[in-house]
Design an enzyme around this catalytic site. Structure first.
Site, PDB file in Angstrom:
ATOM      1  CB  ALA A 169      -0.810  -0.161   1.120  1.00 30.94           C
ATOM      2  CG  ASN A 200       6.030   7.287   3.873  1.00 25.67           C
ATOM      3  OD1 ASN A 200       4.946   8.186   4.318  1.00 25.67           O
ATOM      4  ND2 ASN A 200       6.136   6.163   3.968  1.00 25.67           N
ATOM      5  CB  ALA A 201       6.423  12.455   6.851  1.00 23.75           C
ATOM      6  CG  PHE A 214      -3.490   7.995   5.755  1.00 21.68           C
ATOM      7  CD1 PHE A 214      -2.321   6.988   5.540  1.00 21.68           C
ATOM      8  CD2 PHE A 214      -4.239   7.786   6.750  1.00 21.68           C
ATOM      9  CE1 PHE A 214      -2.290   6.026   6.274  1.00 21.68           C
ATOM     10  CE2 PHE A 214      -3.907   6.557   7.560  1.00 21.68           C
ATOM     11  CZ  PHE A 214      -2.902   5.622   7.499  1.00 21.68           C
ATOM     12  CB  SER A 236       0.252   5.323   8.648  1.00 23.53           C
ATOM     13  OG  SER A 236       0.763   6.457   8.659  1.00 23.53           O
ATOM     14  CG  ASN A 238       3.811   9.199   8.159  1.00 24.52           C
ATOM     15  OD1 ASN A 238       4.831   9.480   8.977  1.00 24.52           O
ATOM     16  ND2 ASN A 238       4.019   8.334   7.159  1.00 24.52           N
ATOM     17  CB  THR A 239      -2.441   9.466  11.021  1.00 26.16           C
ATOM     18  OG1 THR A 239      -2.600   9.432   9.285  1.00 26.16           O
ATOM     19  CG2 THR A 239      -4.103  10.065  11.251  1.00 26.16           C
ATOM     20  CE  LYS A 287       1.451  -2.181   5.776  1.00 31.26           C
ATOM     21  NZ  LYS A 287       1.466  -1.380   4.592  1.00 31.26           N
ATOM     22  CG  ASN A 303       2.895   0.854   7.988  1.00 38.69           C
ATOM     23  OD1 ASN A 303       3.320   1.420   7.128  1.00 38.69           O
ATOM     24  ND2 ASN A 303       1.397   0.890   7.893  1.00 38.69           N
TER      25      ASN A 303
END
Ligand SMILES: Cc1cc2nc3c(=O)[nH]c(=O)nc-3n(C[C@H](O)[C@H](O)[C@H](O)COP(=O)(O)O)c2cc1C
Length: 352
Positions: free
Chosen positions: A68, A117-118, A121, A182, A184-185, A215, A244
């Site tokens: 993803a 990566n940041a 979404f 993730s 990043n949220t 995940k 992830n």
């Protein structure tokens, strides 16, 4: 390979996100151009039946899928068999469209063959993504749909975001993935707790039979990860994707202190936690391994450790469009050496 090494030199002169957009543009063209698509598919898509298996009621022609995050808006589904992928996972998408975090938010570390990566979404939102997906679904390969909550949705309403997305995408997916891993949220990873996971899967089971996977992050303590996976499976999850990206910033010298690392720096970490999870869950549920996979040896090791399928994203950036073909070709050789006549015999072989 010579070709990609040359192309890579050009691509790597651009910001990673710009290079990604260029790749997306090219792959959209591939998806639309039948001749190009067929030529590439013939070259890269492995049709050897020894790699084929039935899972979730559909056929996976080979076990290597796109992880993803690469195709967040379902714009490249048709091109994925041209890169050799046996399945693809779109998303993560959220109920409402989101811009994601401020740029720059993607970084590459060529020496470490790693990415950070940041993104947060960034996606066009469920309505638009579903519209894109409906144009190509069902596809010639299985399509997973990875879903997440909007950044602005408070934790106490997270369940309704997931409920809405499951309902929206159950008819246009072969499996769904709950992303609560993730980095990043803000506070998303707090949802990686037994109460939320149990509530979520119990709720989903009441209205759908669609296989839904969880995940997880690689940064959870092993026993906690196993307990979370067990809770998910007991409440109805059809599988686990591990893992992830990682927030262990010691893995790449001088990297950013935000976002998630992936690629070669993650190989050992994701393999280690995957093996521990597999020791407990292999046979009880479907396991998918992701994290730093770019070679046949790595993919095959995860499969023998219990993965029915593997996924890759960062490897594609460094190895290019021939990566999946090579993995599958060489995996067939590794299987032959071990005396396995099909992939099912290799899955979990280390645990039998
Ligand atoms: C730029 C980028 C964006 C990503 N976005 C997502 C995402 O939206 N949802 C998700 O579940 N994983 C996302 N991931 C994580 C990947 O799916 C994968 O789990 C992770 O990168 C480890 O695999 P790899 O080492 O092969 O890249 C992203 C990874 C990268 C590099």
């Amino acid at each position: 390979m010579f070709c990609y090494n040359t192309l890579k030199k050009v691509l790597f002169k651009f910001e990673p996100e710009t290079a990604h957009n260029m790749a997306e543009c090219s792959l959209r063209i591939v998806g639309k151009c039948k001749i190009l698509k067929n030529i590439m598919e013939k070259k890269n898509f492995n049709t050897n039946s020894k790699l084929s298996q039935e899972l979730f009621g559909v056929t996976f022609s080979n076990p290597v899928g796109l992880a993803a995050g690469f195709d967040k808006n379902a714009t490249m589904v048709k091109a994925m068999p041209s890169l050799g992928f046996g399945f693809t996972e779109i998303g993560t998408m959220t109920p409402k469209p989101q811009d994601g975090n401020p740029k720059p938010r993607m970084f590459r570390y060529p020496e470490e063959k790693s990415v950070q990566n940041a993104m947060g979404f960034n996606n066009e939102g469920a309505h638009k993504v579903l519209k894109n997906l409906k144009k190509v679904y069902p596809a010639s390969i299985p399509v997973g749909v990875n879903i997440g909550k909007n950044k602005t949705t408070p934790e106490e309403f997270a369940l309704s975001d997931y409920k809405m997305l499951i309902k929206k995408f159950e008819a246009t997916s072969d499996y769904l993935v709950i992303n609560i891993s993730s980095p990043n949220t803000p506070n998303l990873r707090d949802l990686q707790n037994e109460k939320f996971i149990t509530e979520l899967f119990t709720m989903a089971k009441k209205f759908t039979n669609k296989p839904i996977l969880l995940k997880i992050a690689p940064d959870i303590e092993v026993q906690v990860a196993i307990d979370l996976c067990n809770s998910a499976v007991n409440a109805g999850a059809a599988g686990i994707i591990a893992t992830n990206t990682t927030i262990d910033y010691s893995l790449v010298p001088n990297c950013q202190d935000f976002g998630g690392l992936s690629g070669a720096c993650l190989t050992d970490k994701s393999y280690t936690i995957f093996k521990e999870i597999a020791k407990e869950l292999y046979g009880k549920t479907i396991l998918i391994s992701a994290g730093g996979i770019s070679t046949a040896e790595q993919a095959y090791a995860r499969i023998k450790a219990g993965a029915s399928l593997v996924q890759s994203y960062s490897g594609l950036i460094f190895e290019g469009p021939s990566m999946v073909r090579k993995i599958n070709e060489e995996m067939l050789e590794l299987m032959a050496k071990d005396g396995y006549s099909n992939i099912q015999e290799a899955i979990g072989a280390d645990l039998k």
